[in-house]
Design a protein around this motif. Sequence first.
Motif, PDB file in Angstrom:
ATOM      1  N   GLU A 124       0.908  -1.013   0.107  1.00 10.20           N
ATOM      2  CA  GLU A 124      -0.053  -0.011   0.024  1.00 10.20           C
ATOM      3  C   GLU A 124       0.850   1.097  -0.022  1.00 10.20           C
ATOM      4  O   GLU A 124       1.938   1.406   0.808  1.00 10.20           O
ATOM      5  CB  GLU A 124      -0.806  -0.042   1.342  1.00 10.20           C
ATOM      6  N   PHE A 125       0.358   2.094  -0.721  1.00 11.69           N
ATOM      7  CA  PHE A 125       1.134   3.519  -0.843  1.00 11.69           C
ATOM      8  C   PHE A 125       0.313   4.553  -0.681  1.00 11.69           C
ATOM      9  O   PHE A 125      -0.993   4.324  -0.910  1.00 11.69           O
ATOM     10  CB  PHE A 125       2.067   3.903  -2.190  1.00 11.69           C
ATOM     11  N   PRO A 126       0.572   5.871  -0.201  1.00  7.38           N
ATOM     12  CA  PRO A 126      -0.334   6.974  -0.097  1.00  7.38           C
ATOM     13  C   PRO A 126      -1.005   7.403  -1.619  1.00  7.38           C
ATOM     14  O   PRO A 126      -2.134   7.731  -1.221  1.00  7.38           O
ATOM     15  CB  PRO A 126       0.381   7.864   0.350  1.00  7.38           C
ATOM     16  N   TYR A 172       1.678  -6.505   4.686  1.00  3.55           N
ATOM     17  CA  TYR A 172       0.599  -6.897   5.536  1.00  3.55           C
ATOM     18  C   TYR A 172       0.730  -6.995   7.047  1.00  3.55           C
ATOM     19  O   TYR A 172      -0.455  -7.053   7.684  1.00  3.55           O
ATOM     20  CB  TYR A 172       0.534  -8.488   5.016  1.00  3.55           C
ATOM     21  N   PHE A 173       2.068  -6.998   7.539  1.00  3.73           N
ATOM     22  CA  PHE A 173       2.096  -7.150   9.024  1.00  3.73           C
ATOM     23  C   PHE A 173       2.180  -5.744   9.648  1.00  3.73           C
ATOM     24  O   PHE A 173       2.552  -5.737  10.751  1.00  3.73           O
ATOM     25  CB  PHE A 173       3.598  -7.852   9.300  1.00  3.73           C
ATOM     26  N   MET A 174       2.165  -4.663   8.874  1.00  2.00           N
ATOM     27  CA  MET A 174       2.141  -3.582   9.540  1.00  2.00           C
ATOM     28  C   MET A 174       0.901  -2.572   9.585  1.00  2.00           C
ATOM     29  O   MET A 174       0.244  -2.436   8.782  1.00  2.00           O
ATOM     30  CB  MET A 174       3.041  -2.478   8.435  1.00  2.00           C
ATOM     31  N   GLU A 175       0.678  -2.135  10.996  1.00  2.00           N
ATOM     32  CA  GLU A 175      -0.385  -1.088  11.082  1.00  2.00           C
ATOM     33  C   GLU A 175       0.243   0.069  11.021  1.00  2.00           C
ATOM     34  O   GLU A 175      -0.400   1.111  10.810  1.00  2.00           O
ATOM     35  CB  GLU A 175      -0.888  -1.391  12.681  1.00  2.00           C
ATOM     36  N   GLY A 176       1.537   0.395  11.285  1.00  2.00           N
ATOM     37  CA  GLY A 176       2.318   1.678  11.071  1.00  2.00           C
ATOM     38  C   GLY A 176       2.601   1.704   9.703  1.00  2.00           C
ATOM     39  O   GLY A 176       2.584   0.949   8.664  1.00  2.00           O
ATOM     40  N   TRP A 177       3.470   2.793   9.402  1.00  2.00           N
ATOM     41  CA  TRP A 177       3.852   3.090   8.094  1.00  2.00           C
ATOM     42  C   TRP A 177       5.570   2.861   8.079  1.00  2.00           C
ATOM     43  O   TRP A 177       6.070   3.444   8.901  1.00  2.00           O
ATOM     44  CB  TRP A 177       3.504   4.459   7.400  1.00  2.00           C
ATOM     45  N   GLY A 178       6.078   2.573   6.864  1.00  3.37           N
ATOM     46  CA  GLY A 178       7.729   2.590   6.859  1.00  3.37           C
ATOM     47  C   GLY A 178       7.929   3.391   5.612  1.00  3.37           C
ATOM     48  O   GLY A 178       7.160   3.647   4.699  1.00  3.37           O
ATOM     49  N   TYR A 179       9.209   3.178   5.194  1.00  2.00           N
ATOM     50  CA  TYR A 179       9.694   3.781   3.848  1.00  2.00           C
ATOM     51  C   TYR A 179      10.409   2.547   3.067  1.00  2.00           C
ATOM     52  O   TYR A 179      10.861   1.869   3.667  1.00  2.00           O
ATOM     53  CB  TYR A 179      10.676   4.854   4.094  1.00  2.00           C
ATOM     54  N   VAL A 207       9.687   5.935  -0.468  1.00  2.00           N
ATOM     55  CA  VAL A 207       8.440   6.415  -0.243  1.00  2.00           C
ATOM     56  C   VAL A 207       7.807   5.650   0.859  1.00  2.00           C
ATOM     57  O   VAL A 207       8.006   4.506   1.145  1.00  2.00           O
ATOM     58  CB  VAL A 207       7.674   6.467  -1.571  1.00  2.00           C
ATOM     59  N   LEU A 208       6.599   6.262   1.400  1.00  2.00           N
ATOM     60  CA  LEU A 208       5.931   5.586   2.486  1.00  2.00           C
ATOM     61  C   LEU A 208       5.209   4.318   1.947  1.00  2.00           C
ATOM     62  O   LEU A 208       4.645   4.333   0.713  1.00  2.00           O
ATOM     63  CB  LEU A 208       4.792   6.652   2.965  1.00  2.00           C
ATOM     64  N   TYR A 209       5.272   3.489   2.690  1.00  2.00           N
ATOM     65  CA  TYR A 209       4.532   2.182   2.398  1.00  2.00           C
ATOM     66  C   TYR A 209       3.799   1.426   3.486  1.00  2.00           C
ATOM     67  O   TYR A 209       4.467   1.432   4.641  1.00  2.00           O
ATOM     68  CB  TYR A 209       5.114   1.284   1.369  1.00  2.00           C
TER      69      TYR A 209
END
Lengths: 396, 396
Positions: free
Chosen positions: B217-219, B236-243, B231-233
């Motif tokens: 998922e991306f913004p 499946y295992f993330m409730e938070g966002w990473g780059y 970029v922000l993404y």
Amino acid sequence: LTWSVCTRRVINVDKSEFNEDQAACCQISVRRRESSLEEDQEWLILCSTQFLTAYYWALFDGHGGPEAAIIASNYLHYCIKQKLEEVAGAIVEAQPPMHLSGRCVCDSDPQFVEEKHIHAEDVVVGALENAFQECDEVIGQEMEATSQTGGCTALAALYLQGKLYVANAGDSRAILVLKDTVVPMSCEFTPETERQRLQHLAFLFPKLLDGEFTRFEFPRRLKGDDVGQKVLYRDYFMEGWGYKLVEKADLKYPLVHGHGKQARLLGTLAVSRGFGDHQLKVIDTNIEVKPFLSCIPKVNVFDFALHDIQEDDVLIMATDGLWDVLCNKEVAHMVRSFLAENRTDPHRFSELAKCLVCRARGKKRGHQWMLDDSHEASYDDISVFVIPLHNRVEDC
Amino acid sequence: LTWSVCTRRVINVDKSEFNEDQAACCQISVRRRESSLEEDQEWLILCSTQFLTAYYWALFDGHGGPEAAIIASNYLHYCIKQKLEEVAGAIVEAQPPMHLSGRCVCDSDPQFVEEKHIHAEDVVVGALENAFQECDEVIGQEMEATSQTGGCTALAALYLQGKLYVANAGDSRAILVLKDTVVPMSCEFTPETERQRLQHLAFLFPKLLDGEFTRFEFPRRLKGDDVGQKVLYRDYFMEGWGYKLVEKADLKYPLVHGHGKQARLLGTLAVSRGFGDHQLKVIDTNIEVKPFLSCIPKVNVFDFALHDIQEDDVLIMATDGLWDVLCNKEVAHMVRSFLAENRTDPHRFSELAKCLVCRARGKKRGHQWMLDDSHEASYDDISVFVIPLHNRVEDC
């Protein structure tokens, strides 16, 4: 610039041969690399270095030996530091930029971040999720290289920029005991709480059970007499219960079996999340346990700016040795009365941790360890952090 | 022996060509077969027949045509009746027996049921979960046999033995508007709320995306310029966002894309649970949507015995056409003021349903339909049930 007081007690009192609990506590300095890419050159120039200060506490409850817990207590803070540094440019902004370099290629990018409600907090949560995954990989490598086995649960608290993040993978627990309320900061991941996830995996990949286990849940282990009868059962998609005509295959040992502290995954493990266990197989079989385990934490966030923190407000973190015999309400009651009675003692937070551990350990009566209320005491390792919240460093 | 009043309004007002909402409402008589197995004979003897009475309301919001919604409105209550009858012997007991026949082969069985906290309510929930699955199969067969396509969401309420069960698969919503409080009885299942489940499936079975979609998922949708940047993404295992460092493969269309009402699964569907869509493929590809869809409802239970139901307390069930433009609070306010102002009107509940639909439909101003507060009105089909709770049949 350190946290005022923090304290932890671990007691094992000869109940088990080795203490498998481990703890860690440190300050994490997150380096912010202000970098710029020179035109026509493909290398980064470090312009300046600034630091964000975070505070970290963690508990690890080992199983199958203390090794995984020891490695985790030595590495997780490093993984967190690393993952936070990778996104340090983003977490100092109220809204993280679409591009980490800050070079927006599209003017409307901030709009999308806004539309998705992405905040700096979400990037810290993402960093913690990634750090747990990284740490599990490190543990897998270290354990393999040294031919060690075992695993551990992980409960980590991070204070950063006015917010407390609690990341949990396992059955330890963190609660905030505030003046008027108790705020749970974690939930437990056990074969019982994660039954549907585990059953679904077995449904998608039946080979993982190698014909030795049934993925269905029954109220008790079935016997030959049950074949041909309709008995209560649950499958992966059910929160409710149904009745199933028992076939011979249903007599196999269930994927998730037992209730409460007796619940086991594949008859082997009492937790469903944590680190390690990369080599773990179900005894006398080739069935691997690791595919069913998750190292991903659930992260809960507490924003200090939204609460008026009082002098006796604390974060309690403890392994299941404490929570097996004391509920949140009992712990909160002990915390409040102890701190009220010992207001002038400069060591009252560490004394409180000791007091909580001693209460859960109980007293020896004959061959048994008993609680004050004559219930059986905890036979597990007990680790407790008491972290005062009032005099925290505001500007870190 | 029927429910005092219940009413529903559907309005389509030429906004779309066909109304794809369907509704159903009926009494369900659950036959209790008191059966005994004759010794040495393999057939059942019906000793006596008793009935449990349940009341049922359901809304189905169709897509890709009204067919699935029509079949669901004709069949779901039958599937529920059937599944309840299969377990009728258990749901009249406070604690369902381990064996449906009532012939316990083990004296300690009730102990295990007790240990697992299994109640009659759990067996009703299990029956609803199984009924939804059965109904989806029926719809699959019917649609294939008649070469029809499409799917629908399903929201069903069942009143049985003093409890209200609300089962939801889709983005319709049910709330209880009580005197002092609003109780949400469902949550929505959309590509956004189920992002992690959908991404996890794509992670486990990458072939489902056939190289045409990215599970990340991306913004916003990425462009060629983004390649090589971080970029922000979310995975499946993330409730938070990473780059994430963008690779060419990340430019593919995302599995879950868009925000709010624009969110789509595989660029195709706005919901992630419901019935039908067995043949649905992503346009111009061989990618099937069905593997990502779930027909399993989340069931919420409300126990009337624990609440003092007042004269104006109601259950509101509505398709997304209502909730797109009115929030729970606005609906609750309208419900309370309308019922207070029309206390003597015998048709006040049906008038209220009409009033809610009209409010969401808005008024035509030029080419646009507008709400009273000048926001845009709903362009979707709007269906509303208003079900008074006070004069319900107590003894059914």
